[in-house]
Design an enzyme around this catalytic site. Structure first.
Site, PDB file in Angstrom:
ATOM      1  N   TRP A   1      48.465  31.691   1.430  1.00 18.06           N
ATOM      2  CA  TRP A   1      47.986  31.724   2.450  1.00 18.06           C
ATOM      3  C   TRP A   1      48.244  29.793   3.111  1.00 18.06           C
ATOM      4  CZ3 TRP A   1      45.609  26.530   1.464  1.00 18.06           C
ATOM      5  CH2 TRP A   1      44.903  26.441   0.258  1.00 18.06           C
TER       6      TRP A   1
ATOM      7  N   SER B   1      44.755  36.872   1.017  1.00 16.98           N
ATOM      8  CA  SER B   1      43.967  38.041   1.704  1.00 16.98           C
ATOM      9  C   SER B   1      43.357  37.417   2.668  1.00 16.98           C
ATOM     10  CB  SER B   1      42.970  38.361   0.541  1.00 16.98           C
ATOM     11  OG  SER B   1      43.806  39.321  -0.204  1.00 16.98           O
TER      12      SER B   1
ATOM     13  N   GLU C   1      57.905  30.814  -6.546  1.00 19.39           N
ATOM     14  CA  GLU C   1      58.285  29.096  -5.821  1.00 19.39           C
ATOM     15  C   GLU C   1      56.419  28.808  -6.561  1.00 19.39           C
ATOM     16  OE1 GLU C   1      56.565  26.393  -4.508  1.00 19.39           O
ATOM     17  OE2 GLU C   1      56.911  26.929  -2.517  1.00 19.39           O
TER      18      GLU C   1
ATOM     19  N   CYS D   1      52.140  22.325  -2.451  1.00 23.30           N
ATOM     20  CA  CYS D   1      53.260  22.460  -4.082  1.00 23.30           C
ATOM     21  C   CYS D   1      53.743  21.293  -3.702  1.00 23.30           C
ATOM     22  CB  CYS D   1      54.198  23.889  -3.819  1.00 23.30           C
ATOM     23  SG  CYS D   1      52.634  25.221  -3.779  1.00 23.30           S
TER      24      CYS D   1
END
Length: 529
Positions: free
Chosen positions: A136, A163, A234, A268
């Site tokens: 997300w 979701s 990833e 990330c």
């Protein structure tokens, strides 16, 4: 977790979606397989025309798409607009360059002769339906960086999105449908995570790409390995940001703040561990803490907001637990370390930008990823210690180094264990450069021509001599003594989908002729329920 749009700025459920049942999933799988059989035969010109058209539609609807992203996961609206623009840029990039990236490759003539052949080449061919399991945090970009190269290579895509971003997932499907991609080329599957294993095991799924947590990556890799299917993973990151004595410290401070709190700290590749040489430690910490404390936290739809809410309530809880653990073991809190006091933010999942000092290996945050506006600052006595701290992590996604010393640069390129090294800036992804990590940050590469291994296979084509049969010429297939293999060479010209050479080197023209060639099928993709 229900499939629902929940506004993280106030915790309000906006819309709940019913997941697809088995029949719905099967219908989309069948549609994907059928679409692949015709799409793989399309020309690069046809694919490029449609990809450019999708990019232009995205540019035209930038604000609408950005508001959907911000509503569902809370990133500041300006950053959401920038994400949509970046996606369009990548789509144009692949539309212009896929034909060149996937052109036939030809071994050196002497190697062909040595093999006993009269000619040989390697051709990239599409694999089939590619399943993407996406997160997300960059809900458009993460998808486009798989979809653009996959579709341009002749594959079709199936998206299982997080979701909590169903509206964004459906908007992606609609984008490709409106651009005129044949029905089934790109479909969104509104399904729970537990349904992913069955999809991977379905023989029609040719490959899987996942961006997400280490746990999710392990689960997908386990199933895909059992089925012997290609994967790209990833996963998490805890990127170091080194500041060395020769650095421009004020510039490093300014960029460090952006590197830590971009996307509300939920990236990330965000810098998370700031490792500062003792000679400039006090100057850096003072400036960094002041700027972090001064950030405007608030409604992500407001233009003045610099840091919005965490995307999920659990995400904030996880961050609070990391801070509690570190402080309990002796870490100092230079700023933040709590929820904001403003009554207007009480119902949202906000957390103040936080700086921790005196972090030690005993603390969870030293080894775990902090997914939010939480930075740790370390003092390093010299470059050796800075590199050692930087590498003391299970992750290896990217790294940042601030220095003006050539020797420092060479040492960091050699010794930092990460998927990339960025000097005097911050880690960023771009369609021209390969992206991916090492260690527990995953494997495989996305973007650039390095994205093609997931999207294609490259069988060699070796026509042998038609000369009359005679005595075997000896072990011709064996390499000559002392001979080293030579790299494959790309042709300067381009080839069509059937491998026929056409034209010479690319002229640099951005778009193919605007003749709107007709794709194999033109029905709009069905919107997922």
């Amino acid at each position: 977790m229900p499939i629902a749009t929940v506004n993280p700025a106030d915790g309000r459920t906006v819309e709940v979606f019913d997941p697809l049942d088995e029949a719905g999933v099967e219908a989309r799988l069948a549609r994907a397989q059928s679409a692949f059989e015709s799409w793989r035969l399309s020309t690069f010109a046809q694919r490029s025309e449609l990809m450019h058209r999708a990019a232009e539609l995205l540019e035209q609807t930038n604000d609408e798409i950005a508001r959907t992203m911000t509503l569902e996961m809370g990133k500041p609206l300006a950053q959401a607009r920038a994400e949509a623009a970046k996606c369009a840029k990548a789509m144009h990039w692949y539309a212009d360059r896929a034909e060149e990236l996937l052109a036939d490759e030809h071994p050196a003539k002497e190697d062909v002769e040595d093999s006993g052949g009269v000619s040989a080449f390697v051709r990239y061919r599409p694999l089939g339906p590619v399943l993407a399991v996406m997160p997300w945090n960059f809900p458009f970009w993460q998808v486009i960086r798989f979809a653009a190269p996959a579709l341009m290579a002749g594959n079709v895509g199936l998206l299982k999105h997080a979701s909590n971003v169903p509206r964004t997932a459906l908007a992606l499907e609609e984008l490709f449908a409106r651009a005129g991609f044949p029905q089934g080329c790109f479909q969104t599957l509104l399904i729970p995570s537990r349904a992913v294993e069955a999809l991977i095991r379905d023989e029609r799924i040719a490959a899987v790409t996942l961006t997400g947590s280490e746990g999710a990556g392990r689960a997908v890799a386990r199933v895909a390995g059992d089925e012997v299917k290609k994967t790209v993973l990833e996963l998490g990151g805890s990127d170091p940001f080194l500041v060395l004595p020769s650095a421009d410290v004020p510039a490093a401070v300014a960029r460090a703040v952006t590197a830590r709190v971009q996307n509300n700290g939920q990236s990330c590749i965000a810098a998370k561990r700031f490792i500062v040489h003792t000679a400039v430690y006090d100057e850096f910490l003072s400036g960094f803490t002041a700027r972090m404390r001064a950030l405007t936290v608030g409604d992500p739809m407001a233009d003045a907001t610099e840091v919005g809410p965490l995307a999920t309530e659990q995400g904030r809880t996880d961050l609070e637990e990391l801070v509690t653990d570190a402080v309990g073991l002796g870490a100092g809190v230079a700023c933040g370390g709590r929820r904001p006091d403003a009554p207007a933010l009480a119902n949202g999942w906000y957390y103040l930008p936080t700086v921790l000092t005196d972090v030690t290996p005993r603390m969870r945050i030293h080894r775990e990823e902090a997914f939010g506006p939480l930075a740790t600052v370390y003092r390093a006595g010299d470059l050796d210690e800075a590199v050692a701290i930087a590498n003391d992590t299970p992750f290896g996604l990217s790294s940042n180094v601030w220095t003006r010393d050539d020797g420092d640069r060479e040492r960091c390129v050699r010794d930092l264990r990460a998927g990339g090294v960025f000097f005097n800036g911050m880690t960023a992804s771009h369609p021209a450069f390969p992206f991916g990590g090492i260690k527990r940050s995953g494997y495989g590469r996305e973007l650039s021509g390095h994205a093609t291994p997931l999207c294609s296979h490259n069988p060699p084509v070796w026509p042998g001599s038609c000369a009359p049969a005679g005595p075997p010429p000896g072990p011709a297939a064996a390499p000559r003594a002392g001979r080293r293999g030579r790299p494959l060479r790309r042709r300067a010209g381009r080839v069509d989908a059937g491998g026929r050479a056409r034209g010479g080197p690319r002229t640099g023209r951005r778009r193919p002729p605007r003749s709107r060639p007709t794709p194999p099928r033109t029905r709009s993709a069905a919107r997922a329920a």
